[in-house]
Design a protein around this motif. Sequence first.
Motif, PDB file in Angstrom:
ATOM      1  N   HIS A   1     -24.198 -23.059  35.524  1.00  0.00           N
ATOM      2  CA  HIS A   1     -24.934 -22.253  36.486  1.00  0.00           C
ATOM      3  C   HIS A   1     -24.018 -21.755  37.605  1.00  0.00           C
ATOM      4  O   HIS A   1     -24.032 -20.577  37.976  1.00  0.00           O
ATOM      5  CB  HIS A   1     -26.091 -23.063  37.068  1.00  0.00           C
ATOM      6  CG  HIS A   1     -26.884 -22.346  38.101  1.00  0.00           C
ATOM      7  ND1 HIS A   1     -26.576 -22.417  39.446  1.00  0.00           N
ATOM      8  CD2 HIS A   1     -27.967 -21.525  37.999  1.00  0.00           C
ATOM      9  CE1 HIS A   1     -27.426 -21.669  40.127  1.00  0.00           C
ATOM     10  NE2 HIS A   1     -28.286 -21.129  39.283  1.00  0.00           N
TER      11      HIS A   1
ATOM     12  N   ALA B   1     -26.499 -18.789  31.859  1.00  0.00           N
ATOM     13  CA  ALA B   1     -26.694 -19.815  32.880  1.00  0.00           C
ATOM     14  C   ALA B   1     -28.027 -20.524  32.721  1.00  0.00           C
ATOM     15  O   ALA B   1     -28.125 -21.734  32.950  1.00  0.00           O
ATOM     16  CB  ALA B   1     -26.605 -19.185  34.269  1.00  0.00           C
ATOM     17  N   LEU B   2     -29.051 -19.778  32.317  1.00  0.00           N
ATOM     18  CA  LEU B   2     -30.390 -20.361  32.159  1.00  0.00           C
ATOM     19  C   LEU B   2     -30.587 -20.994  30.786  1.00  0.00           C
ATOM     20  O   LEU B   2     -31.689 -21.454  30.473  1.00  0.00           O
ATOM     21  CB  LEU B   2     -31.447 -19.276  32.387  1.00  0.00           C
ATOM     22  CG  LEU B   2     -31.468 -18.671  33.799  1.00  0.00           C
ATOM     23  CD1 LEU B   2     -32.438 -17.505  33.860  1.00  0.00           C
ATOM     24  CD2 LEU B   2     -31.812 -19.726  34.834  1.00  0.00           C
TER      25      LEU B   2
END
Length: 289
Positions: A70, A236-237
Motif C-alpha cells: 500500500h 495496492a488494494l
Amino acid sequence: MTVIDPETQAGWAPETDEDGDDMPLSTRLSIADTLTLGNAICGFMAVYFTTTGVLIPHLTGTEDGGMARHSAAVAVILMLMASVFDLFDGLVARKLRASAMGAELDNLSDLISFGLAPAYFVVTWGMVASGANQANQRVSVVAAVVVLLAVVLRLARFSCVTLRDGIFQGMPSPFGALTVVAIVLLELPFLPTLLAIIGVAWLMVSRVEYPKPRGRLAVAMLSWIVLSMGMLAAWALDAPGGQLLLQTGCSLQIVLGAMIPVFATARRVNTFRDNRRESRAEQRAAQLP
C-alpha cells in the motif's frame, strides 16, 4: 532602475517598493509556480511514504506485505501526481504570465520528485528486496546515486543548452523517474534490475531526442498517468488481477522507455541518409554539362 515588461509596457520594480509593504514582483508566485510547488510536495511525500510504510517496518521487523504494498503504491502514485503538476505548470506558464522564479522552482521541484524520490526508492528496494544482502544494498546505493546524478546533470544541462523547439535532449526526468520505479516494481532478478536502472540513467544524460508533451502527446501522456494510477490502486488494494495489471503497466512503461530511443535513432539515421543522397544528387547534377 525601472524595468519595462515588453508585453504590457508597464514599469515594475524588481527589487524593492518605496512603501516597503508590497512584495517585489520578481518574488510573487504565479499560478504556474503554485503547481510547481505541488510537484515538490508530492516528491517529498513520496519519500515519506517510502520511509514510513516500507523501510521502517522492514528495519523494525513489523513488516506487513499488504501495508508495504500500500505504501509503495502511494509513493509511486505521488510521483505520478508530481509528473501531472510538472506537465500542467508548463502549459499554464505558456498561457499565463510566469514569474521570474518559475524556471528555478521547476528545476528544484524536479530534483526532489524525479531525482531524490526515485533514487530513494531504489535504495529502499536494495534493502527490502527478497534475498537482499549487504553487497546488494551497497550496489543499490551506487545505482541510486547514479540516478540522482543523472537527474542533476540533466536539469543543469537543460538550463544551459538551447535546443530547437519541441524536443528534449535526453530522456525527460519525469519519464526517467517513472521508468526506474517501474523497473523496481517489476521485481526482476537483482542484476537485470540494476543494469536497467543504470541504462535509464544513461538515457537521461544522453543526446537522444525526445518530443515535448504538447497537444495530442500531452493528452496521451496524461491518459497514461491516470491509467497507471488505476493499476497501482488495484495492486495496492489486492484487487483480482491487480498483480497482473501492475506487471503489465510496468512492462509497458519500460518498453516505451526502450523504444523511443530506438525510433529516435532510426529517424536520425534515415535523415542522415536522405541528406547524403540529396548531396550526391546535387553533385552529380553539377557535374553534368
